[in-house]
Design a protein around this motif. Structure first.
Motif, mmCIF file in Angstrom:
data_model
loop_
_atom_site.group_PDB
_atom_site.id
_atom_site.type_symbol
_atom_site.label_atom_id
_atom_site.label_comp_id
_atom_site.label_asym_id
_atom_site.label_seq_id
_atom_site.Cartn_x
_atom_site.Cartn_y
_atom_site.Cartn_z
ATOM 1 N N LEU A 118 -0.381 -7.195 -12.874
ATOM 2 C CA LEU A 118 0.884 -6.577 -13.293
ATOM 3 C C LEU A 118 1.661 -7.482 -14.253
ATOM 4 C CD1 LEU A 118 2.023 -4.902 -9.938
ATOM 5 C CD2 LEU A 118 1.258 -3.737 -12.008
ATOM 6 N N LEU A 153 -3.325 -8.574 -7.762
ATOM 7 C CA LEU A 153 -2.526 -7.446 -8.245
ATOM 8 C C LEU A 153 -1.288 -7.944 -8.993
ATOM 9 C CD1 LEU A 153 -2.330 -4.334 -8.128
ATOM 10 C CD2 LEU A 153 -0.995 -4.574 -6.028
ATOM 11 N N HIS A 154 -0.674 -8.990 -8.454
ATOM 12 C CA HIS A 154 0.505 -9.565 -9.097
ATOM 13 C C HIS A 154 0.161 -10.105 -10.495
ATOM 14 C CE1 HIS A 154 3.512 -12.905 -9.703
ATOM 15 N NE2 HIS A 154 4.237 -11.814 -9.726
ATOM 16 N N ASP A 155 -0.960 -10.819 -10.588
ATOM 17 C CA ASP A 155 -1.396 -11.358 -11.891
ATOM 18 C C ASP A 155 -1.675 -10.224 -12.879
ATOM 19 O OD1 ASP A 155 -1.207 -13.960 -11.013
ATOM 20 O OD2 ASP A 155 -3.311 -14.118 -10.450
ATOM 21 N N LEU A 172 5.874 0.656 -11.029
ATOM 22 C CA LEU A 172 4.935 -0.479 -11.127
ATOM 23 C C LEU A 172 5.700 -1.783 -11.278
ATOM 24 C CD1 LEU A 172 1.923 0.260 -13.488
ATOM 25 C CD2 LEU A 172 1.915 0.038 -11.015
ATOM 26 N N SER A 182 -4.784 -1.128 -4.690
ATOM 27 C CA SER A 182 -3.900 -1.272 -3.528
ATOM 28 C C SER A 182 -4.581 -0.810 -2.252
ATOM 29 C CB SER A 182 -2.616 -0.482 -3.738
ATOM 30 O OG SER A 182 -1.949 -0.973 -4.864
ATOM 31 N N ASN A 183 -5.367 0.245 -2.367
ATOM 32 C CA ASN A 183 -6.046 0.746 -1.173
ATOM 33 C C ASN A 183 -7.131 -0.219 -0.701
ATOM 34 O OD1 ASN A 183 -4.530 3.094 -0.829
ATOM 35 N ND2 ASN A 183 -5.690 4.131 -2.437
ATOM 36 N N ALA A 184 -7.562 -1.104 -1.584
ATOM 37 C CA ALA A 184 -8.621 -2.055 -1.227
ATOM 38 C C ALA A 184 -8.058 -3.428 -0.838
ATOM 39 C CB ALA A 184 -9.577 -2.211 -2.405
ATOM 40 N N ILE A 185 -6.730 -3.548 -0.788
ATOM 41 C CA ILE A 185 -6.138 -4.850 -0.450
ATOM 42 C C ILE A 185 -6.431 -5.193 1.004
ATOM 43 C CG2 ILE A 185 -3.955 -6.084 -0.049
ATOM 44 C CD1 ILE A 185 -2.837 -4.530 -2.481
ATOM 45 N N ARG A 225 0.837 -1.220 0.000
ATOM 46 C CA ARG A 225 0.000 0.000 0.000
ATOM 47 C C ARG A 225 0.863 1.256 0.000
ATOM 48 N NH1 ARG A 225 -4.542 -1.150 4.521
ATOM 49 N NH2 ARG A 225 -5.886 -2.550 3.323
ATOM 50 N N THR A 228 -0.396 4.174 -19.384
ATOM 51 C CA THR A 228 0.357 3.948 -18.138
ATOM 52 C C THR A 228 -0.253 4.745 -16.969
ATOM 53 O OG1 THR A 228 1.990 5.618 -18.785
ATOM 54 C CG2 THR A 228 2.507 3.338 -19.312
ATOM 55 N N LEU A 280 -3.183 2.800 -15.825
ATOM 56 C CA LEU A 280 -2.751 1.598 -15.098
ATOM 57 C C LEU A 280 -2.281 1.964 -13.687
ATOM 58 C CD1 LEU A 280 -2.129 -1.433 -14.985
ATOM 59 C CD2 LEU A 280 0.069 -0.959 -16.094
ATOM 60 N N ILE A 281 -1.503 3.040 -13.587
ATOM 61 C CA ILE A 281 -1.016 3.487 -12.277
ATOM 62 C C ILE A 281 -2.204 3.832 -11.370
ATOM 63 C CG2 ILE A 281 0.180 5.398 -11.104
ATOM 64 C CD1 ILE A 281 2.248 5.287 -13.458
ATOM 65 N N VAL A 324 -3.928 0.623 -10.274
ATOM 66 C CA VAL A 324 -3.152 -0.113 -9.263
ATOM 67 C C VAL A 324 -3.260 0.571 -7.901
ATOM 68 C CG1 VAL A 324 -0.801 -0.763 -8.556
ATOM 69 C CG2 VAL A 324 -1.583 -1.226 -10.884
ATOM 70 N N ARG A 325 -3.222 1.907 -7.902
ATOM 71 C CA ARG A 325 -3.382 2.635 -6.629
ATOM 72 C C ARG A 325 -4.741 2.346 -5.997
ATOM 73 N NH1 ARG A 325 -1.331 8.670 -7.978
ATOM 74 N NH2 ARG A 325 0.915 8.300 -7.956
ATOM 75 N N LEU A 348 6.040 4.075 -14.686
ATOM 76 C CA LEU A 348 5.936 2.651 -14.977
ATOM 77 C C LEU A 348 7.001 1.821 -14.247
ATOM 78 C CD1 LEU A 348 3.811 1.347 -16.755
ATOM 79 C CD2 LEU A 348 5.494 1.196 -18.580
ATOM 80 N N LEU A 355 -3.465 -9.363 -3.026
ATOM 81 C CA LEU A 355 -2.087 -9.078 -3.484
ATOM 82 C C LEU A 355 -1.763 -9.906 -4.711
ATOM 83 C CD1 LEU A 355 0.471 -8.947 -0.543
ATOM 84 C CD2 LEU A 355 -0.375 -7.066 -1.938
ATOM 85 N N LEU A 408 6.344 -8.448 -5.712
ATOM 86 C CA LEU A 408 5.264 -9.419 -5.532
ATOM 87 C C LEU A 408 5.652 -10.795 -6.069
ATOM 88 C CD1 LEU A 408 2.143 -7.198 -6.353
ATOM 89 C CD2 LEU A 408 2.765 -8.134 -4.119
ATOM 90 N N LYS A 412 -0.087 -7.017 -17.647
ATOM 91 C CA LYS A 412 0.135 -5.682 -18.207
ATOM 92 C C LYS A 412 1.586 -5.472 -18.625
ATOM 93 C CE LYS A 412 -3.926 -3.956 -18.231
ATOM 94 N NZ LYS A 412 -4.506 -3.543 -19.527
ATOM 95 N N HIS A 462 5.872 -5.158 -9.167
ATOM 96 C CA HIS A 462 5.672 -6.486 -9.762
ATOM 97 C C HIS A 462 6.795 -7.452 -9.354
ATOM 98 C CE1 HIS A 462 5.877 -9.388 -13.245
ATOM 99 N NE2 HIS A 462 4.715 -9.632 -12.699
ATOM 100 N N SER A 500 2.463 1.660 -3.329
ATOM 101 C CA SER A 500 1.487 1.997 -4.359
ATOM 102 C C SER A 500 1.165 3.480 -4.353
ATOM 103 C CB SER A 500 0.200 1.198 -4.161
ATOM 104 O OG SER A 500 0.499 -0.172 -4.262
#
Lengths: 109, 109
Positions: free
Chosen positions: B56, B52-54, A49, B40-43, A37, B29, B32-33, B36-37, A46, B49, A56, B59, A53, A40
């Motif tokens: 990234l 998110l890894h999958d 990011l 991330s706040n909802a993790i 977090r 990008t 995407l950023i 991801v942010r 990029l 996680l 993770l 992408k 990655h 992030s």
């Protein structure tokens, strides 16, 4: 090989062992979630990011299977977790003193 | 094969082409950023996680090389970006009308 009281846990000990692993799992994963977090919120481009990655990828590989309870590797698994500070000897109170000593000694190596 | 005015850009056209690719890159990008942010706040747990890894992983694979300028694939690259809404035909104003028509037609396929 026959199992004896030396190489298996009582029901109570197994419960303590699993609870301790779960505590360590919660500590490590909570710390990782907090770290992700933080990272992030600081993502600006990029490359940030892809850093996330890579992080993770490494952590997923490390954590996969790390917290699966296995009596035969329990002492070594715990020693690693104590060394990494995800587990404390206090979490293992109720296990045999000789096992705690082994874990403690291995964790200092 | 000899290059003719049909299969190469003028200096001005190449500049327009590269600037358009850069705009599309910035749009994709940035989106995407931002995504991801938000994620991330909802993790809340480890599975979030790994989601998110999958994401990234996918992408990173998709974006790698996608924005490298290459005249011979430029029409197809642009059509893909228009279809994905990272690029608009307006970004390509100054290129030959027949090239814009090709890109527009391919993007609708």
């Amino acid at each position: 090989m026959l199992e004896t009281s030396k190489n298996k846990f009582s029901v109570m000990e197994e419960t303590i062992a699993k609870q301790a692993l779960h505590k360590a799992y919660e500590r490590e994963t909570s710390a990782l979630i907090a770290h992700v977090r933080d990272r992030s919120n600081a993502i600006a481009e990029l490359e940030d990011l892809w850093y996330l990655h890579d992080l993770l990828s490494t952590k997923r590989y490390e954590i996969d299977g790390k917290y699966v309870y296995n009596f035969s590797t329990f002492v070594f698994d715990c020693a690693t977790l104590v060394k990494e500070k995800w587990l404390y000897l206090d979490d293992l109170q109720g296990l045999k003193p000789e096992m705690l000593s082994k874990i403690s000694a291995l964790a200092r190596m």
